[in-house]
Scaffold this motif. Structure first.
Motif, PDB file in Angstrom:
ATOM      1  N   TYR A   1      -1.477   6.503   7.039  1.00 57.45           N
ATOM      2  CA  TYR A   1      -0.547   7.147   6.112  1.00 57.45           C
ATOM      3  C   TYR A   1      -1.067   8.538   5.746  1.00 57.45           C
ATOM      4  O   TYR A   1      -0.338   9.525   5.807  1.00 57.45           O
ATOM      5  CB  TYR A   1      -0.408   6.278   4.858  1.00 57.45           C
ATOM      6  N   ILE A   2      -2.342   8.598   5.388  1.00 51.88           N
ATOM      7  CA  ILE A   2      -2.945   9.866   4.976  1.00 51.88           C
ATOM      8  C   ILE A   2      -2.955  10.865   6.132  1.00 51.88           C
ATOM      9  O   ILE A   2      -2.658  12.052   5.943  1.00 51.88           O
ATOM     10  CB  ILE A   2      -4.362   9.635   4.404  1.00 51.88           C
TER      11      ILE A   2
ATOM     12  N   SER B   1      -3.732   2.805   5.086  1.00 53.65           N
ATOM     13  CA  SER B   1      -3.986   3.971   4.235  1.00 53.65           C
ATOM     14  C   SER B   1      -4.436   5.165   5.066  1.00 53.65           C
ATOM     15  O   SER B   1      -3.946   6.286   4.880  1.00 53.65           O
ATOM     16  CB  SER B   1      -5.067   3.651   3.202  1.00 53.65           C
TER      17      SER B   1
ATOM     18  N   GLU C   1       0.671   8.005  -5.656  1.00 53.70           N
ATOM     19  CA  GLU C   1      -0.473   8.903  -5.791  1.00 53.70           C
ATOM     20  C   GLU C   1      -0.176  10.289  -5.217  1.00 53.70           C
ATOM     21  O   GLU C   1      -0.573  11.297  -5.797  1.00 53.70           O
ATOM     22  CB  GLU C   1      -1.713   8.305  -5.124  1.00 53.70           C
TER      23      GLU C   1
ATOM     24  N   ILE D   1      -5.704  11.805  -1.102  1.00 46.03           N
ATOM     25  CA  ILE D   1      -5.496  10.647  -1.967  1.00 46.03           C
ATOM     26  C   ILE D   1      -6.462   9.538  -1.569  1.00 46.03           C
ATOM     27  O   ILE D   1      -7.116   9.616  -0.535  1.00 46.03           O
ATOM     28  CB  ILE D   1      -4.028  10.158  -1.899  1.00 46.03           C
TER      29      ILE D   1
ATOM     30  N   MET E   1      -7.805   5.706  -0.492  1.00 47.94           N
ATOM     31  CA  MET E   1      -7.449   4.575   0.359  1.00 47.94           C
ATOM     32  C   MET E   1      -7.123   3.388  -0.550  1.00 47.94           C
ATOM     33  O   MET E   1      -7.668   3.284  -1.650  1.00 47.94           O
ATOM     34  CB  MET E   1      -8.617   4.192   1.261  1.00 47.94           C
ATOM     35  N   ILE E   2      -6.271   2.501  -0.076  1.00 47.91           N
ATOM     36  CA  ILE E   2      -5.926   1.294  -0.813  1.00 47.91           C
ATOM     37  C   ILE E   2      -6.773   0.150  -0.272  1.00 47.91           C
ATOM     38  O   ILE E   2      -6.750  -0.138   0.926  1.00 47.91           O
ATOM     39  CB  ILE E   2      -4.420   0.966  -0.674  1.00 47.91           C
TER      40      ILE E   2
ATOM     41  N   ALA F   1       0.830  -1.204   0.000  1.00 41.49           N
ATOM     42  CA  ALA F   1       0.000   0.000   0.000  1.00 41.49           C
ATOM     43  C   ALA F   1       0.864   1.253   0.000  1.00 41.49           C
ATOM     44  O   ALA F   1       0.537   2.240  -0.674  1.00 41.49           O
ATOM     45  CB  ALA F   1      -0.924  -0.001   1.214  1.00 41.49           C
TER      46      ALA F   1
ATOM     47  N   LYS G   1       1.926   2.341  -3.451  1.00 44.28           N
ATOM     48  CA  LYS G   1       0.816   2.939  -4.205  1.00 44.28           C
ATOM     49  C   LYS G   1       0.458   4.324  -3.670  1.00 44.28           C
ATOM     50  O   LYS G   1       0.196   5.252  -4.435  1.00 44.28           O
ATOM     51  CB  LYS G   1      -0.404   2.024  -4.152  1.00 44.28           C
ATOM     52  N   LEU G   2       0.449   4.470  -2.347  1.00 54.21           N
ATOM     53  CA  LEU G   2       0.121   5.756  -1.739  1.00 54.21           C
ATOM     54  C   LEU G   2       1.162   6.811  -2.117  1.00 54.21           C
ATOM     55  O   LEU G   2       0.814   7.942  -2.462  1.00 54.21           O
ATOM     56  CB  LEU G   2       0.007   5.613  -0.220  1.00 54.21           C
TER      57      LEU G   2
END
Length: 130
Positions: free
Chosen positions: A116-117, A113, A94, A103, A105-106, A87, A90-91
């Motif tokens: 992370y955000i 996610s 993005e 962004i 969520m995975i 994840a 990918k994050l």
């Protein structure tokens, strides 16, 4: 009788706190900002999740996000580590493409996610990046 009522109220309150707080990410510290010329590097707060900690460092040069690195990811078991590390890739992609903390969520790594955000957005806020 009063003791029993007080005990019941305290138990109900404790259960409510556990139920509402389960899996919720909460920052443990503020973001740390380092400025050098037109480059700002900000380490977001550690976000405690059910399976571990998420923490993100973001670098902004000339007003553009040039890097977003996960310093810590949930790793309490192989499944958590695999999902979190996948994840994070990918994050990061993005964040760099969108140039924002807003962004997606995975799927399959929802808690990671979210953490992370939250760490990323706190870092971006501390840097003054919208």
């Amino acid at each position: 009788m009063r003791r029993l009522a007080a005990l019941a109220a305290a138990t109900a309150l404790a259960l409510l706190v556990v139920i509402l707080g389960k899996g919720e990410a909460k920052p443990a510290e503020a973001a740390a900002v380092v400025r050098s010329g037109d480059t700002v590097t900000v380490t977001g707060p550690k976000i405690a999740l059910t399976h571990g900690i998420v923490q993100v460092r973001v670098t902004i040069t000339g007003g553009r996000i040039t890097d977003a690195t996960a310093l810590s990811l949930p790793h309490d078991n192989p499944h958590s580590w695999a999902g979190s590390s996948g994840a994070a890739v990918k994050l990061r992609a993005e964040v760099l493409a969108m140039q924002t903390g807003k962004i997606h969520m995975i799927s399959g790594a929802t808690y990671t996610s979210g953490g992370y955000i939250r760490s990323l957005q706190a870092a971006l806020d501390a840097a003054g990046h919208n």
